[in-house]
Design a protein around this motif. Structure first.
Motif, PDB file in Angstrom:
ATOM      1  N   GLY A  94      -8.054   4.539   3.839  1.00 54.05           N
ATOM      2  CA  GLY A  94      -7.562   3.380   3.100  1.00 54.05           C
ATOM      3  C   GLY A  94      -6.430   3.756   2.156  1.00 54.05           C
ATOM      4  N   GLY A  95      -6.543   4.922   1.523  1.00 57.29           N
ATOM      5  CA  GLY A  95      -5.473   5.395   0.641  1.00 57.29           C
ATOM      6  C   GLY A  95      -4.192   5.684   1.406  1.00 57.29           C
ATOM      7  N   MET A  96      -4.318   6.272   2.582  1.00 55.09           N
ATOM      8  CA  MET A  96      -3.117   6.541   3.388  1.00 55.09           C
ATOM      9  C   MET A  96      -2.452   5.237   3.818  1.00 55.09           C
ATOM     10  SD  MET A  96      -4.054   9.897   5.737  1.00 55.09           S
ATOM     11  CE  MET A  96      -4.817   8.863   6.947  1.00 55.09           C
ATOM     12  N   ILE A  97      -3.250   4.256   4.174  1.00 51.14           N
ATOM     13  CA  ILE A  97      -2.683   2.965   4.550  1.00 51.14           C
ATOM     14  C   ILE A  97      -1.932   2.352   3.367  1.00 51.14           C
ATOM     15  CG2 ILE A  97      -3.296   0.574   5.108  1.00 51.14           C
ATOM     16  CD1 ILE A  97      -5.372   1.690   7.054  1.00 51.14           C
ATOM     17  N   GLU A  98      -2.523   2.426   2.186  1.00 51.47           N
ATOM     18  CA  GLU A  98      -1.863   1.860   0.995  1.00 51.47           C
ATOM     19  C   GLU A  98      -0.549   2.598   0.700  1.00 51.47           C
ATOM     20  OE1 GLU A  98      -2.668  -0.962  -0.586  1.00 51.47           O
ATOM     21  OE2 GLU A  98      -4.270  -1.142   0.893  1.00 51.47           O
ATOM     22  N   ILE A  99      -0.519   3.895   0.949  1.00 54.88           N
ATOM     23  CA  ILE A  99       0.701   4.669   0.693  1.00 54.88           C
ATOM     24  C   ILE A  99       1.826   4.272   1.654  1.00 54.88           C
ATOM     25  CG2 ILE A  99       1.697   6.992   0.878  1.00 54.88           C
ATOM     26  CD1 ILE A  99      -0.962   8.046  -0.286  1.00 54.88           C
ATOM     27  N   ILE A 100       1.489   4.022   2.929  1.00 49.89           N
ATOM     28  CA  ILE A 100       2.557   3.727   3.904  1.00 49.89           C
ATOM     29  C   ILE A 100       2.862   2.240   4.039  1.00 49.89           C
ATOM     30  CG2 ILE A 100       2.121   5.843   5.199  1.00 49.89           C
ATOM     31  CD1 ILE A 100       0.759   4.164   7.348  1.00 49.89           C
ATOM     32  N   GLN A 101       2.066   1.375   3.428  1.00 46.04           N
ATOM     33  CA  GLN A 101       2.326  -0.063   3.535  1.00 46.04           C
ATOM     34  C   GLN A 101       3.733  -0.469   3.085  1.00 46.04           C
ATOM     35  OE1 GLN A 101      -0.939  -2.155   1.641  1.00 46.04           O
ATOM     36  NE2 GLN A 101      -1.707  -2.803   3.634  1.00 46.04           N
ATOM     37  N   PRO A 102       4.298   0.094   2.021  1.00 43.61           N
ATOM     38  CA  PRO A 102       5.661  -0.318   1.622  1.00 43.61           C
ATOM     39  C   PRO A 102       6.718  -0.068   2.703  1.00 43.61           C
ATOM     40  CG  PRO A 102       4.583   0.805  -0.191  1.00 43.61           C
ATOM     41  CD  PRO A 102       3.685   0.946   1.008  1.00 43.61           C
ATOM     42  N   PHE A 103       6.491   0.891   3.582  1.00 47.21           N
ATOM     43  CA  PHE A 103       7.432   1.157   4.664  1.00 47.21           C
ATOM     44  C   PHE A 103       7.375   0.078   5.753  1.00 47.21           C
ATOM     45  CE2 PHE A 103       6.468   5.392   2.915  1.00 47.21           C
ATOM     46  CZ  PHE A 103       7.740   5.743   2.496  1.00 47.21           C
ATOM     47  N   PHE A 104       6.345  -0.752   5.713  1.00 51.17           N
ATOM     48  CA  PHE A 104       6.174  -1.824   6.695  1.00 51.17           C
ATOM     49  C   PHE A 104       6.349  -3.204   6.068  1.00 51.17           C
ATOM     50  CE2 PHE A 104       4.135   1.781   8.615  1.00 51.17           C
ATOM     51  CZ  PHE A 104       4.392   1.647   9.962  1.00 51.17           C
ATOM     52  N   GLY A 105       6.963  -3.242   4.906  1.00 51.78           N
ATOM     53  CA  GLY A 105       7.220  -4.525   4.253  1.00 51.78           C
ATOM     54  C   GLY A 105       6.005  -5.126   3.569  1.00 51.78           C
ATOM     55  N   ARG A 106       5.002  -4.330   3.314  1.00 52.22           N
ATOM     56  CA  ARG A 106       3.791  -4.792   2.621  1.00 52.22           C
ATOM     57  C   ARG A 106       3.744  -4.174   1.246  1.00 52.22           C
ATOM     58  NH1 ARG A 106      -0.590  -6.455   6.217  1.00 52.22           N
ATOM     59  NH2 ARG A 106      -1.653  -6.796   4.249  1.00 52.22           N
ATOM     60  N   GLN A 107       2.934  -4.719   0.389  1.00 52.70           N
ATOM     61  CA  GLN A 107       2.814  -4.212  -0.969  1.00 52.70           C
ATOM     62  C   GLN A 107       1.511  -3.429  -1.111  1.00 52.70           C
ATOM     63  OE1 GLN A 107       2.959  -7.254  -3.906  1.00 52.70           O
ATOM     64  NE2 GLN A 107       2.820  -5.832  -5.632  1.00 52.70           N
ATOM     65  N   ALA A 108       1.596  -2.220  -1.643  1.00 56.13           N
ATOM     66  CA  ALA A 108       0.407  -1.405  -1.887  1.00 56.13           C
ATOM     67  C   ALA A 108      -0.254  -1.878  -3.178  1.00 56.13           C
ATOM     68  CB  ALA A 108       0.790   0.060  -2.001  1.00 56.13           C
ATOM     69  N   GLU A 109      -1.581  -1.928  -3.170  1.00 54.86           N
ATOM     70  CA  GLU A 109      -2.315  -2.371  -4.349  1.00 54.86           C
ATOM     71  C   GLU A 109      -3.528  -1.467  -4.576  1.00 54.86           C
ATOM     72  OE1 GLU A 109      -3.459  -6.483  -4.327  1.00 54.86           O
ATOM     73  OE2 GLU A 109      -1.645  -7.071  -3.252  1.00 54.86           O
ATOM     74  N   TRP A 110      -3.751  -1.128  -5.841  1.00 52.98           N
ATOM     75  CA  TRP A 110      -4.930  -0.357  -6.194  1.00 52.98           C
ATOM     76  C   TRP A 110      -6.201  -1.153  -5.897  1.00 52.98           C
ATOM     77  CZ3 TRP A 110      -5.066   4.626  -6.807  1.00 52.98           C
ATOM     78  CH2 TRP A 110      -3.932   5.296  -7.251  1.00 52.98           C
ATOM     79  N   ALA A 111      -6.132  -2.460  -6.088  1.00 56.41           N
ATOM     80  CA  ALA A 111      -7.306  -3.311  -5.840  1.00 56.41           C
ATOM     81  C   ALA A 111      -7.723  -3.261  -4.373  1.00 56.41           C
ATOM     82  CB  ALA A 111      -7.014  -4.745  -6.272  1.00 56.41           C
ATOM     83  N   ASP A 112      -6.757  -3.128  -3.483  1.00 54.33           N
ATOM     84  CA  ASP A 112      -7.091  -2.986  -2.060  1.00 54.33           C
ATOM     85  C   ASP A 112      -7.851  -1.689  -1.812  1.00 54.33           C
ATOM     86  OD1 ASP A 112      -5.889  -5.378  -1.432  1.00 54.33           O
ATOM     87  OD2 ASP A 112      -4.076  -4.482  -0.570  1.00 54.33           O
ATOM     88  N   LEU A 113      -7.411  -0.613  -2.448  1.00 56.84           N
ATOM     89  CA  LEU A 113      -8.090   0.673  -2.284  1.00 56.84           C
ATOM     90  C   LEU A 113      -9.514   0.607  -2.851  1.00 56.84           C
ATOM     91  CD1 LEU A 113      -7.953   3.564  -1.281  1.00 56.84           C
ATOM     92  CD2 LEU A 113      -6.984   4.213  -3.488  1.00 56.84           C
TER      93      LEU A 113
END
Length: 171
Positions: A94-113
């Motif tokens: 989940g942390g890796m997904i949050e880190i790479i989300q900005p490269f796919f036009g998504r916003q990373a959020e601590w709440a998601d993690l």
């Protein structure tokens, strides 16, 4: 009656029972791993794809909890010992997904993690409780488990202990 005599009465050599049980466990782990891998790919696609706008506030967090609970469920269900490692691995995923989300036009959020972590703990916890119940055992190690019996016999042979399975010892 000794352990060896007890297993000989059952008509199956202890090593053969251990091999058969080991193959069954490996099959379960392989199936659990395959299901986990498929779920991980689905979650990656869904979390990295452009997100449609709208939906109720906070529904995104519920989706994270549910998705990561499903991801953490299969392996601890088939192998209880893996629960902690699965929780840690799913949170790292989940942390890796949050880190790479900005490269796919998504916003990373601590709440998601945090939601991912809650889902991982819930999924692995439920699987850890259901696993023995589904197999009809009280836990990972049963008294009549051939693998445990073989380990106990080997330990007794190495330490010189007299392992017996009878209820009372001879005088």
């Amino acid at each position: 009656m000794t352990l060896h005599a007890n297993t000989a009465l059952m008509g199956i050599h202890p090593e053969e029972r251990c091999v058969a049980q080991g193959q069954t466990k490996l099959r379960r782990v392989a199936i659990g791993s395959a299901v986990t891998l498929v779920l991980a790919v689905i979650i990656a696609v869904l979390t990295l794809a452009p997100m449609p706008s709208g939906g109720p506030a906070g529904s995104d967090k519920i989706y994270h909890v549910l998705a990561f609970a499903c991801l953490a469920f299969p392996l601890p269900l088939v192998r209880l010992r893996l629960a902690l490692w699965v929780i840690l691995g799913v949170i790292a995923y989940g942390g890796m997904i949050e880190i790479i989300q900005p490269f796919f036009g998504r916003q990373a959020e601590w709440a998601d993690l945090v939601a991912d972590g809650i889902g991982a703990i819930l999924g692995a916890g439920v699987a850890r409780q259901l696993g023995p119940w589904l197999r009809g055992t009280s836990g990972e190690y049963e008294k009549d488990d051939p693998m445990t019996a073989a380990w106990l016999a080997e330990d007794a042979a190495l330490t010189g202990g007299g392992l017996t399975l009878s209820r009372s010892r001879s005088k």
